[in-house]
Design a protein around this motif. Structure first.
Motif, PDB file in Angstrom:
ATOM      1  N   ILE A 257      15.684  32.489  13.969  1.00 25.43           N
ATOM      2  CA  ILE A 257      16.079  33.905  14.065  1.00 25.43           C
ATOM      3  C   ILE A 257      17.379  34.034  14.833  1.00 25.43           C
ATOM      4  O   ILE A 257      18.292  34.759  14.426  1.00 25.43           O
ATOM      5  N   ALA A 258      17.474  33.306  15.940  1.00 28.36           N
ATOM      6  CA  ALA A 258      18.697  33.361  16.736  1.00 28.36           C
ATOM      7  C   ALA A 258      19.890  32.895  15.915  1.00 28.36           C
ATOM      8  O   ALA A 258      20.979  33.487  15.973  1.00 28.36           O
ATOM      9  N   GLY A 259      19.698  31.836  15.126  1.00 30.36           N
ATOM     10  CA  GLY A 259      20.800  31.353  14.312  1.00 30.36           C
ATOM     11  C   GLY A 259      21.202  32.342  13.237  1.00 30.36           C
ATOM     12  O   GLY A 259      22.391  32.555  12.977  1.00 30.36           O
ATOM     13  N   LEU A 260      20.227  32.989  12.612  1.00 30.26           N
ATOM     14  CA  LEU A 260      20.538  33.952  11.574  1.00 30.26           C
ATOM     15  C   LEU A 260      21.191  35.217  12.138  1.00 30.26           C
ATOM     16  O   LEU A 260      21.938  35.887  11.430  1.00 30.26           O
ATOM     17  N   CYS A 261      20.893  35.541  13.369  1.00 32.42           N
ATOM     18  CA  CYS A 261      21.560  36.680  14.032  1.00 32.42           C
ATOM     19  C   CYS A 261      22.940  36.299  14.549  1.00 32.42           C
ATOM     20  O   CYS A 261      23.680  37.173  15.032  1.00 32.42           O
ATOM     21  N   ALA A 262      23.277  35.027  14.456  1.00 33.35           N
ATOM     22  CA  ALA A 262      24.619  34.533  14.747  1.00 33.35           C
ATOM     23  C   ALA A 262      25.091  34.901  16.159  1.00 33.35           C
ATOM     24  O   ALA A 262      26.269  35.135  16.388  1.00 33.35           O
ATOM     25  N   GLY A 263      24.160  34.942  17.098  1.00 29.71           N
ATOM     26  CA  GLY A 263      24.545  35.194  18.481  1.00 29.71           C
ATOM     27  C   GLY A 263      25.039  36.602  18.744  1.00 29.71           C
ATOM     28  O   GLY A 263      25.682  36.851  19.779  1.00 29.71           O
ATOM     29  N   LEU A 264      24.756  37.518  17.831  1.00 29.48           N
ATOM     30  CA  LEU A 264      25.214  38.902  18.002  1.00 29.48           C
ATOM     31  C   LEU A 264      24.159  39.686  18.784  1.00 29.48           C
ATOM     32  O   LEU A 264      23.051  39.875  18.297  1.00 29.48           O
ATOM     33  N   PRO A 265      24.484  40.154  19.990  1.00 28.16           N
ATOM     34  CA  PRO A 265      23.458  40.804  20.822  1.00 28.16           C
ATOM     35  C   PRO A 265      22.769  41.978  20.145  1.00 28.16           C
ATOM     36  O   PRO A 265      21.553  42.123  20.262  1.00 28.16           O
ATOM     37  N   LEU A 266      23.514  42.826  19.442  1.00 26.12           N
ATOM     38  CA  LEU A 266      22.893  43.975  18.815  1.00 26.12           C
ATOM     39  C   LEU A 266      21.893  43.529  17.749  1.00 26.12           C
ATOM     40  O   LEU A 266      20.786  44.063  17.636  1.00 26.12           O
ATOM     41  N   ALA A 267      22.272  42.529  16.952  1.00 22.62           N
ATOM     42  CA  ALA A 267      21.363  42.020  15.931  1.00 22.62           C
ATOM     43  C   ALA A 267      20.133  41.379  16.562  1.00 22.62           C
ATOM     44  O   ALA A 267      19.014  41.540  16.080  1.00 22.62           O
ATOM     45  N   LEU A 268      20.320  40.676  17.675  1.00 20.17           N
ATOM     46  CA  LEU A 268      19.199  40.054  18.367  1.00 20.17           C
ATOM     47  C   LEU A 268      18.210  41.096  18.880  1.00 20.17           C
ATOM     48  O   LEU A 268      16.988  40.929  18.749  1.00 20.17           O
TER      49      LEU A 268
END
Length: 803
Positions: A257-268
Motif C-alpha cells: 500500500i505504501a508503495g502504491l501511494c508513492a510516499g504521498l502523505p495525502l494518499a497515505l
C-alpha cells in the motif's frame, strides 16, 4: 463634539459621523505611520491544527526552524542571521501545508520568537474558481491585523504598502509575527504578501519552486517507505485506537500500500481512512484493491495523477448518497459550507445531511471548517469532486441543486436583514432574534459575497441583486465597505441591463452610502444625485426623498453645508407630506448635524429634539440614541450644560444596550465635554478615559484623537499640565497620521497653551506657529488669527520672564 446622522434605503441603514472623522488603525499616503492597538488577537486561530500522523519530516522541520529563529549577535560577530522568507515546494499532496503548520506550531512554542502570533492565508493558487488575487489576500490579512475595512485601499500597491507598514510596526513593538502564505501558484501571487521590514518572517508553500521570491528554497520530496508505513499505522491507530494493528500485523500488505501511494502523505492518509472505515477489512484486501486498479495506480507517482488515484479509491467506496453529496459540494462558491446549506444542496433534511457530511469527513474527503457544523474541501478534492459532478450533472440534477442553495442564501439573508431593523414589529421566520441573525450573517459572510459575485456567470443574476440589497445593512454594520461597494456595483450593472429602474435607484443609493463611508465624498455626491434623478423620473417621491437625504449626508461631509441643509429640509418636508415619520426623523436628525456645522445651534436643538420624539413614538430605541447623542452636542453649544450631561448619559446607555461600542465611545466623549462645562472635572476625565479605552479596543484612531484632545482640556482645568501636554501631543500625532489637518491644527494650538503653563516657551511658540501655518493653508482665517495671537502672547511672556 461629534454628531451622527442616519439614512435608510431599501432596508439598509447608513450612519455618517460628522464633526469628526472616525478612522481606526491607519491612514495612507506616500509615507505611512501606524499606531497599533494595545492588544489584538492575530489570526492564530486560522492556523490549521497539526496532524497527529506526521512523521518523516524531522530534518525539514529543523531546517525551517533554524531559518525562523531570531538572529543572534550583530554584523561581523558570527551570530546567526534570520532567513526572512522560506519557500517550501513540492507536488500536490506532498504535505507542504502540514510541514508549514507543524513548523509554525513548534516556532510559536519557542519563547520570544513570535510574540505577535501567526497570520495564515490559503491562496488556493491551483483552483481557478477560488484563487485569491494578491489584492484580495491582502484585504484579509489587513483585517486580521485589526485594520478596519473602510481604511483598506483599493489598489495593490497601496494595500501592499499599508500591510508591510503594519507588520513593521508590530515588529518594532516587540510583537514579531510569522506570516504563512499557503498554496501559492506563482511568485507574483505570493510576493506582495511578504514582509520587507527585515524582522518579520514568512513561510510560503507552492507546488512550484518560486525562485523569484528571494527566498530560502526547500524542496519537499515524497516520504520513504519507513515513514510511509509510520503514517499509515499512526493514522489508523488515531482513528481506531492503539488496538487496531492491521498494518503492523500484515507488514507485507502495508508495504504494498505504501508503495502504491508513492510516499504521498495525502494518499497515505486516505488509504488509512478507507481501512479505518471498515473495521473488519484486512490490510491485504485493501492492497489487492489497489493492485486491481493497476491502470491508474501505475501513474500514482505522476504529479497530476498521484492524488486522483487515491481519490478514485476513496470515492468508489462511497454509498450513492455520499457520492452524490460529494459531487454537489463544489457548487458552493464560498470557502466552506454549513450543514444546513448542504441539506439544501442534497434536497434532504439537516440530520441526514450531517450524517453524510460526517461520513465524507471520516473518509478524509472533506474536513471540519472554521467552526462546528461547517465543512470545507481541500482544493484538489474540490476539483476532483467537481469533475465527477460534471459527469453526473443530469442524474444529480445539478442545476436544481445550485438553484436551491442560492435560494436558501437569498431567503436567509433577507430574513436576517429584517432582524437588523431597529423598528419594532413582526419578523420573518428563520431566526429567533437579532443576535442569531447576526451570528448567521457573520458565519456566512464569505459565502454570501462569493455567491453574489459568482452568480451572474452561473446564470443567476437575480441572486446577485437580492444578496446585494439584503446584505447592505449588515455590511455597513460590520464596516465591510469594500464588499458593499463591490456588490452594489454588480447589482447596479445587472439592474441597468434588465431595465429595472427601481433596482437601479436602490443600487445607486447603496453604492453612494458605501462610498461615503470610505470618504470618497465627491463620488458619493455624484452617485446619490443620479439616484435622486432616477426616482424623480419614476415619480417615486418617497424613494426620491431617501436619496435626497443621503445626498445631504455626502454634501455635508464635503463641507457643502448650505446645499446639505436644503437637501435635508426638502427631504423632511416630503416625508412629512407622505406620512413617513421614520424618514422624517432621519432627515431632521441629519439636518440638525449640518446646522451645528454652520453654528445654528438653536435650530439644531429643535431638529434633534423633534427627531428624538419621532423615534421614541415609533419605538426605535437605537436611532433615538443617535438623536440624543447629537442633541447633547447642540445643547452644550447653547450652554444648557446640565441637560447636555443628562442627554449624553442616556445616549451612552442606549448605545451600550444595543452593543454599539463605537457610538457608546462617542457618547462618553461628548459626556466628558459636557461635564467639563459644569465643573465636574474628575468625572469628565473618567468619561474621556473610558472613551479612549473603547476607541482603542475598536482601533478607532480618529475617535481616540478626539477623546485625547478633550482629555487634555479637562486635565488643564485641574492643573495637571504635564499630563495635558502628553494628551495633546498624542492627539496631534494621531490627527497628523490620519491626515486630518484641521484637527491637528486645533490640537497644536491647545498643546501650545499647555506647554506655556509648564514654561516650555520655545516648544509652545513652535506649536502655535505650526497651527497658524496649517490654518493658513486650509483657508481658516479665524483659526489662523487665534493661533497667531496665542503665539504673540507666548512670545511676550517668554520675553518678559527672560527680561
Amino acid at each position: 463634539m461629534t454628531g451622527l446622522d442616519t439614512a435608510r434605503e431599501g432596508g439598509a441603514t447608513s450612519n455618517t459621523i460628522t464633526g469628526g472623522i472616525f478612522f481606526h488603525a491607519v491612514v495612507q499616503g506616500r509615507d505611512i505611520s501606524v499606531q497599533l492597538p494595545p492588544a489584538i488577537t492575530p489570526a492564530l486561530s486560522g492556523l490549521p491544527a497539526p496532524a497527529s500522523a506526521f512523521t518523516g519530516r524531522d530534518q525539514q522541520v529543523e531546517r525551517l526552524l533554524a531559518d525562523l529563529a531570531p538572529a543572534t549577535g550583530g554584523a561581523g560577530t558570527g551570530g546567526r542571521r534570520t532567513v526572512l522568507v522560506s519557500a517550501v515546494s513540492g507536488l500536490a499532496g506532498i504535505g507542504k501545508t502540514e510541514l508549514a503548520v507543524q513548523t509554525a506550531t513548534r516556532a510559536l512554542g519557542e519563547p520570544g520568537w513570535f510574540p505577535g502570533g501567526v497570520l495564515f492565508v490559503d491562496l488556493f493558487g491551483y483552483d481557478p474558481g477560488r484563487s485569491l488575487s494578491p489584492e484580495r489576500a491582502l484585504e484579509g490579512l489587513l483585517r486580521a491585523l485589526a485594520v478596519p475595512g473602510e481604511h483598506i485601499p483599493d489598489g495593490l500597491e497601496d494595500r501592499q504598502r499599508l500591510y508591510r507598514s503594519v507588520l513593521a510596526a508590530y515588529a518594532r513593538e516587540g510583537r514579531r509575527i510569522l506570516v504563512i502564505v499557503d498554496n501559492a501558484s506563482t511568485a507574483g501571487q505570493a510576493g506582495p504578501l511578504l514582509p520587507t521590514d527585515g524582522a518579520t518572517a514568512a513561510l510560503v508553500t507552492s507546488r512550484h519552486t518560486l525562485d523569484g521570491l528571494d527566498a530560502r528554497l526547500h524542496d519537499l520530496d515524497t516520504l520513504d517507505t519507513a515513514a510511509s508505513l509510520a503514517v499509515l499505522d499512526r493514522a489508523l491507530r488515531h482513528a481506531r485506537g492503539d488496538d487496531d494493528t492491521r498494518f503492523t500485523d500484515e507488514a507485507e500488505a502495508a508495504t504494498v500500500i505504501a508503495g502504491l501511494c508513492a510516499g504521498l502523505p495525502l494518499a497515505l492518509r486516505i488509504a488509512s481512512a478507507v481501512l479505518a472505515a471498515s473495521p473488519g477489512r484486512p490490510a491485504s484486501d485493501l492492497a489487492a484493491a489497489l493492485q486491481a486498479e493497476h491502470g491508474r495506480l501505475d501513474k500514482l507517482a505522476r504529479p497530476d495523477r498521484a492524488v486522483r488515484a487515491a481519490f478514485d479509491l476513496s470515492y468508489e467506496h462511497l454509498t450513492p448518497g455520499q457520492a452524490r453529496l460529494f459531487r454537489l459540494l463544489p457548487l458552493n462558491p464560498g470557502p466552506d459550507l454549513a450543514t444546513e446549506s448542504a441539506a439544501h444542496l442534497a434536497d434532504t433534511g439537516p440530520d441526514r445531511a450531517a450524517e453524510l457530511l460526517q461520513q465524507l469527513a471520516d473518509a478524509h474527503l472533506i474536513e471540519p471548517g472554521s467552526s462546528w457544523g461547517r465543512w470545507r474541501m481541500h482544493d484538489l478534492v474540490r476539483l476532483y469532486a467537481d469533475e465527477r459532478g460534471r459527469t453526473h450533472a443530469v442524474p444529480d440534477r445539478r442545476d436544481g441543486a445550485r438553484a436551491r442553495l442560492f435560494t436558501h442564501y437569498q431567503d436567509s439573508a433577507r430574513a436576517a436583514d429584517a432582524h437588523l431593523d431597529t423598528l419594532p414589529g413582526p419578523r420573518p421566520r428563520g431566526f429567533p432574534d437579532r443576535a442569531a441573525a447576526l451570528h448567521w450573517l457573520d458565519a456566512e459572510h464569505p459565502n454570501l459575497t462569493a455567491t453574489a459575485i459568482a452568480a451572474p456567470a452561473l446564470g443567476h443574476p437575480s441572486t446577485t441583486v437580492s444578496l446585494a440589497f439584503s446584505l447592505a445593512r449588515f455590511l455597513g454594520l460590520r464596516r465591510s465597505f469594500v464588499d458593499a461597494i463591490t456588490l452594489a456595483t454588480s447589482a447596479l450593472a445587472i439592474c441597468r441591463g434588465l431595465g429595472d429602474r427601481h433596482g437601479e435607484g436602490q443600487a445607486l443609493n447603496n453604492l453612494g452610502n458605501a462610498l461615503g463611508e470610505v470618504r470618497r465624498f465627491e463620488e458619493a455626491i455624484e452617485i446619490h444625485t443620479r439616484a435622486t434623478a432616477v426616482y424623480h423620473q419614476l415619480g417615486d417621491r418617497h424613494r426620491e426623498s431617501r436619496a435626497l437625504n443621503n445626498l445631504g449626508n455626502a454634501l455635508g461631509e464635503a463641507r457643502r453645508f448650505e446645499e446639505a441643509i436644503r437637501a435635508h429640509t426638502d427631504a423632511a418636508t416630503v416625508f412629512r407630506e407622505l406620512g413617513d415619520r421614520h424618514g422624517e426623523g432621519q432627515a431632521l436628525n441629519n439636518l440638525g448635524v449640518t446646522l451645528q456645522q454652520v453654528r445654528r445651534f438653536e435650530e439644531a436643538v429643535h431638529a434633534h429634539t423633534h427627531a428624538g420624539a419621532i423615534y421614541r413614538d415609533l419605538g426605535d430605541r437605537h436611532l433615538e440614541g443617535t438623536a440624543l447623542l447629537n442633541l447633547g452636542g447642540a445643547l452644550v453649544q447653547v450652554q444648557r450644560f446640565e441637560e447636555a450631561v443628562d442627554t449624553q448619559t442616556r445616549a451612552a446607555g442606549v448605545c451600550r444596550e444595543f452593543g454599539d461600542r463605537h457610538l457608546e465611545g462617542t457618547a462618553l466623549n461628548n459626556l466628558g465635554s459636557a461635564l467639563q462645562r459644569v465643573r465636574r472635572f474628575e468625572e469628565a476625565i473618567d468619561a474621556h478615559t473610558q472613551a479612549i479605552t473603547i476607541y482603542r479596543e475598536l482601533d478607532s484612531r480618529h475617535g481616540e484623537g478626539q477623546a485625547l484632545g478633550n482629555l487634555g482640556a479637562a486635565l488643564m482645568l485641574v492643573g495637571r499640565f504635564e499630563e495635558a501636554v502628553t494628551a495633546h501631543t498624542r492627539a496631534a500625532t494621531v490627527f497628523r497620521e490620519l491626515g486630518d489637518r484641521h484637527s491637528e491644527g486645533k490640537e497644536r494650538s491647545k498643546l501650545g497653551i499647555a506647554l506655556r503653563q509648564v514654561r516650555r516657551f520655545g516648544e509652545a511658540i513652535s506649536a502655535h506657529a505650526g497651527a497658524a501655518t496649517l490654518f493658513r493653508e486650509l483657508g481658516d482665517r479665524h483659526a489662523e488669527e487665534t493661533a497667531l495671537e496665542a503665539w504673540a502672547v507666548t512670545h511676550n511672556e517668554r520675553w518678559l520672564r527672560q527680561g
